[in-house]
Design an enzyme around this catalytic site. Structure first.
Site, PDB file in Angstrom:
ATOM      1  N   ASP A  70      -7.394   5.096   2.924  1.00 24.11           N
ATOM      2  CA  ASP A  70      -7.165   5.717   4.118  1.00 24.11           C
ATOM      3  C   ASP A  70      -5.778   6.501   4.352  1.00 24.11           C
ATOM      4  O   ASP A  70      -5.319   6.544   4.984  1.00 24.11           O
ATOM      5  CB  ASP A  70      -7.146   4.000   5.055  1.00 24.11           C
ATOM      6  N   HIS A 145       3.804  -3.142  -1.320  1.00 23.68           N
ATOM      7  CA  HIS A 145       2.298  -4.190  -0.915  1.00 23.68           C
ATOM      8  C   HIS A 145       1.362  -4.837  -1.741  1.00 23.68           C
ATOM      9  O   HIS A 145       1.895  -4.328  -2.845  1.00 23.68           O
ATOM     10  CB  HIS A 145       1.899  -2.553   0.051  1.00 23.68           C
TER      11      HIS A 145
END
Length: 308
Positions: A70, A145
């Site tokens: 994304d 992340h």
């Protein structure tokens, strides 16, 4: 390359992992004078640019925070469009060095004629990034992340602002003012007048871009004193454990970061598909930050706040 001098953020998409009918995948183009910095182009970025009235020629640099789809799948179409339109200037592309194979695959995902110059700028660590002829410094900090991720920050050098009243006090007007600005000082009637005598400090502007991450030192380092902070707010505070597990922030956490860092304008984005209306995101950020908050919408244009 003649461009209108302006500083604004053009929102191309605000969805997180799954796009919705109202939200395209990520995509953000920062117009900064003669520069156009495209951050995290997800799927559909090319078409969103058309809706926003942007062209491939507007892009001078591309910044990828990490190689989840994304935030990067749109790169394939964007680089092909850059070649198709024969963009006349080189385009710097910044991305985590650990994702080199993904970068190469996206740039050569299908057959096309390579007519443009892409300059890969892989990132291996925090610090200043090469940004030739930019007129600002571009630096990066690592984020937290599940895959390696980096945020970005732009800082304009401090300068000086001419004060008309001081010019009048010294009897200066016309071309000699330009000479003073260029040379730093001039001599008139046997006396030297320096630029600092007719001007005042002008703080440079700053912009920070923080995507998929848990709270970490890099978030605060990027956000510190920023005129505009663009930051993910994937979840509401009720899902804070889920946010931590998957390496994301909540709207409340984004508000706390902005308050702690002394941000001027806070832009919330990267919303989970589970949320339709985003009023609660605004309320939760507002509970901690009393500055300007913008809940990003696709195709919105957000001006960088006026100089301090």
């Amino acid at each position: 390359m003649a461009r209108v001098s302006q500083r604004e953020l053009v929102i191309l998409g605000t969805a997180s992992q799954v796009p919705t009918k109202q939200r395209n995948h990520n995509g953000y183009l920062l117009r900064w004078d003669g520069e156009g910095l495209l951050f995290d182009p997800g799927e559909g970025t090319q078409r969103q640019m058309i809706y926003a009235g942007l062209s491939a020629t507007d892009i001078t640099r591309i910044g990828i925070t990490h190689f989840h789809g994304d935030h990067s799948l749109g790169l394939a179409g964007v680089v092909q469009r850059i070649s198709l339109d024969r963009v006349p200037h080189a385009v710097d592309v910044y991305y985590p060095a650990s994702g080199e194979r993904f970068y190469q695959r996206l740039c050569d995902s299908t057959a096309y004629r390579h007519h443009a110059e892409l300059r890969p700028r892989p990132i291996a660590a925090a610090g200043e990034l090469p940004a030739p002829d930019a007129g600002f410094t571009l630096r990066t900090e690592p984020l937290s992340h599940p895959v390696e991720a980096f945020g970005y920050r732009i800082d304009e050098p401090d300068g000086r602002r001419i004060v008309p009243d001081l010019l009048r006090e010294y009897g200066l007007a016309g071309p000699i003012v330009g000479e003073l600005q260029h040379a730093g000082s001039i001599e008139i009637d046997g006396r030297t007048i320096g630029l600092d005598q007719v001007s005042e400090p002008r703080p440079g502007q700053s912009f920070a871009f923080v995507m998929d991450t848990r709270l970490c030192d890099g978030v605060y380092a990027l956000a510190e004193g920023a005129d505009m902070l663009v930051i993910e707010a994937t979840f509401l505070d009720a899902e804070i454990d889920l946010a931590e597990e998957y390496g994301h922030l909540t709207a409340g956490q984004a508000g706390k970061v902005a308050a702690a860092a002394g941000v001027r304008t806070l832009v919330l984005t990267h919303f989970s598909q589970r949320y339709g209306a985003l009023d609660d995101h605004l309320d939760q950020a507002r509970a901690h930050f009393d500055g300007e908050i913008v809940v990003a919408e696709d195709l919105a244009r957000i001006p960088v706040p006026p100089r301090r």
